[in-house]
Write a protein that holds these residues in place. Structure first.
Motif, PDB file in Angstrom:
ATOM      1  N   ARG A  63       0.850  -1.194   0.000  1.00 45.01           N
ATOM      2  CA  ARG A  63       0.000   0.000   0.000  1.00 45.01           C
ATOM      3  C   ARG A  63       0.887   1.246   0.000  1.00 45.01           C
ATOM      4  O   ARG A  63       1.804   1.355   0.812  1.00 45.01           O
ATOM      5  N   LYS A  84      -4.626   2.201  -3.800  1.00 46.47           N
ATOM      6  CA  LYS A  84      -5.236   0.900  -3.554  1.00 46.47           C
ATOM      7  C   LYS A  84      -4.364   0.016  -2.661  1.00 46.47           C
ATOM      8  O   LYS A  84      -3.135   0.089  -2.696  1.00 46.47           O
ATOM      9  N   LEU A  86      -3.014  -3.624  -2.295  1.00 45.62           N
ATOM     10  CA  LEU A  86      -2.795  -4.759  -3.188  1.00 45.62           C
ATOM     11  C   LEU A  86      -2.336  -5.968  -2.387  1.00 45.62           C
ATOM     12  O   LEU A  86      -1.509  -5.852  -1.472  1.00 45.62           O
ATOM     13  N   PRO A 103      -8.941  -7.356  -0.917  1.00 43.57           N
ATOM     14  CA  PRO A 103      -8.809  -5.918  -0.662  1.00 43.57           C
ATOM     15  C   PRO A 103      -9.734  -5.011  -1.475  1.00 43.57           C
ATOM     16  O   PRO A 103      -9.618  -3.785  -1.378  1.00 43.57           O
ATOM     17  N   ARG A 104     -10.640  -5.571  -2.275  1.00 41.10           N
ATOM     18  CA  ARG A 104     -11.341  -4.731  -3.241  1.00 41.10           C
ATOM     19  C   ARG A 104     -12.177  -3.634  -2.582  1.00 41.10           C
ATOM     20  O   ARG A 104     -12.484  -2.609  -3.226  1.00 41.10           O
ATOM     21  N   ASP A 108      -9.374   3.900   0.373  1.00 40.77           N
ATOM     22  CA  ASP A 108      -8.344   4.517  -0.444  1.00 40.77           C
ATOM     23  C   ASP A 108      -7.321   5.192   0.466  1.00 40.77           C
ATOM     24  O   ASP A 108      -7.665   5.747   1.521  1.00 40.77           O
ATOM     25  N   SER A 109      -6.056   5.165   0.049  1.00 45.31           N
ATOM     26  CA  SER A 109      -4.998   5.750   0.872  1.00 45.31           C
ATOM     27  C   SER A 109      -5.180   7.254   1.087  1.00 45.31           C
ATOM     28  O   SER A 109      -4.709   7.804   2.082  1.00 45.31           O
ATOM     29  N   THR A 135      -8.699   0.987   7.724  1.00 46.69           N
ATOM     30  CA  THR A 135      -7.261   0.787   7.713  1.00 46.69           C
ATOM     31  C   THR A 135      -6.657   1.435   8.944  1.00 46.69           C
ATOM     32  O   THR A 135      -7.029   2.559   9.298  1.00 46.69           O
ATOM     33  N   GLU A 148      -6.050  -4.171   8.180  1.00 44.30           N
ATOM     34  CA  GLU A 148      -6.951  -3.850   7.078  1.00 44.30           C
ATOM     35  C   GLU A 148      -8.135  -4.805   7.239  1.00 44.30           C
ATOM     36  O   GLU A 148      -7.981  -6.024   7.088  1.00 44.30           O
TER      37      GLU A 148
END
Length: 335
Positions: A63, A84, A86, A103-104, A108-109, A135, A148
């Motif tokens: 991430r 994203k 991953l 993780p879909r 968002d970061s 997160t 997560e």
């Protein structure tokens, strides 16, 4: 009379020579833009690493957390990992590493907020999103916890002294800060153990690692492996090996006993696979000592697509160290 010199380095590049050393980790300075270092500010932080379950299956998580909100380019895209989470994995028996679907729905970061907890710890976290996902990354001077929702829940301790390397250049520079934890917990419903890294790229304003004003491109780097090994007696070592054009090299190894070794002379030969994209191994000579990165037979991250810097798992060790039972983390070898 005209004197002819060999090709000379541009002023300010030092022929792509880099500096590296150990460092003290201050969690409260993570992604802080209150002051610059050598005129650089944080471009982003990267939480990533590789873990394995009891059956040998391999999980790599990545991430990117921008220091300021990412803006899309003219095509409406955000490049270099974007925001994203991953997760790629391989069962360690058949096939290569593929993207996972868990993780879909991860946040968002860009939603992550930075919060200093006290004078020695920090939390990067998001509110719970519409999918019930959250997160949370908490870092202290010697421990970490990373969650997560429904994807990963691990915690661990710092295994070696934190490290840093610095590549100056006339148009751009890169200060790379890194520390490594030995963690255990759960990933995708499986009990796992392995290493996670928290790393920061400090660059000039407007620069972006792998994308824009990156001095690694100027140095024409051919390989970058970040790796970690852990032995049955509880000791561990962590290293960063980079190699490229001119005098560009980084060969730094930290041990759990606190010692740090910096290589002064390095050579690296990437043995390309038949397709010219992946590698079958990398041979190093560092201050006269031979090292090798053995490509994991199931470590090609095919699920990421045809990226310019193919990500590939391997095992890094000294050639004479046949008893090494460590785990080397991902690296890239731009073709």
């Amino acid at each position: 009379m005209t004197t002819t010199f060999p090709k000379l380095s541009p002023t300010g590049s030092f022929n792509h020579a880099a500096l590296c050393s150990s460092r003290r980790f201050d969690p409260t300075a993570v992604l802080s833009r209150e002051k610059s270092i050598h005129g650089l500010t944080p471009e982003a932080g990267y939480i990533w690493g590789t873990l394995r379950d009891d059956e040998g299956a391999m999980y790599t998580i990545m991430r990117r957390i921008p220091a300021v909100t990412d803006q899309p380019d003219s095509d409406g895209e955000v490049k270099s990992l974007g925001g994203k989470l991953l997760l790629v994995s391989s069962d360690g028996k058949d096939g290569q590493m593929q993207l996972r679907r868990e993780p879909r729905f991860a946040p968002d970061s860009n939603k992550l907020e930075r919060r200093i907890l006290d004078n020695s710890s920090i939390e990067l976290s998001t509110p719970t999103n519409e999918h019930g996902r959250r997160t949370s990354l908490t870092l202290t001077e010697d421990s970490m916890k990373y969650v997560e929702t429904d994807v990963i829940d691990v915690s661990g301790t710092l295994v070696t002294p934190p490290l840093q390397w610095f590549l100056p250049g006339p148009d751009s520079s890169l200060l790379y800060l890194t520390q490594t934890w030995l963690v255990e917990g759960d990933v995708a419903g499986r009990r796992v153990r392995g290493f996670l890294f928290w790393e920061e790229a400090w660059m000039p304003e407007g620069a972006r690692l792998y994308v824009n004003k990156d001095p690694l491109h100027d140095a024409e780097y051919t390989t970058w492996y970040s790796w970690a090994n852990h032995w049955e007696d509880g000791t561990a070592e962590v290293g960063h090996f980079l190699y490229g054009n001119g005098d560009f090299q980084v060969a730094i190894v930290a041990h759990s006993d606190g010692t740090v070794t910096v290589g002064r002379h390095m050579d690296a030969d990437v043995r390309r696979a038949a397709d010219g994209y992946w590698h079958d191994g990398i041979d190093y000579v560092i201050d006269g000592e031979k090292w090798v990165c053995e490509a994991d037979p199931h470590g090609r991250m095919e699920g990421l697509g045809k990226v310019p810097n193919p990500q590939q798992e391997g095992r890094m060790h000294r050639v004479w160290d046949c008893k090494n039972n460590g785990v080397t983390l991902k690296g890239d070898t731009p073709p």
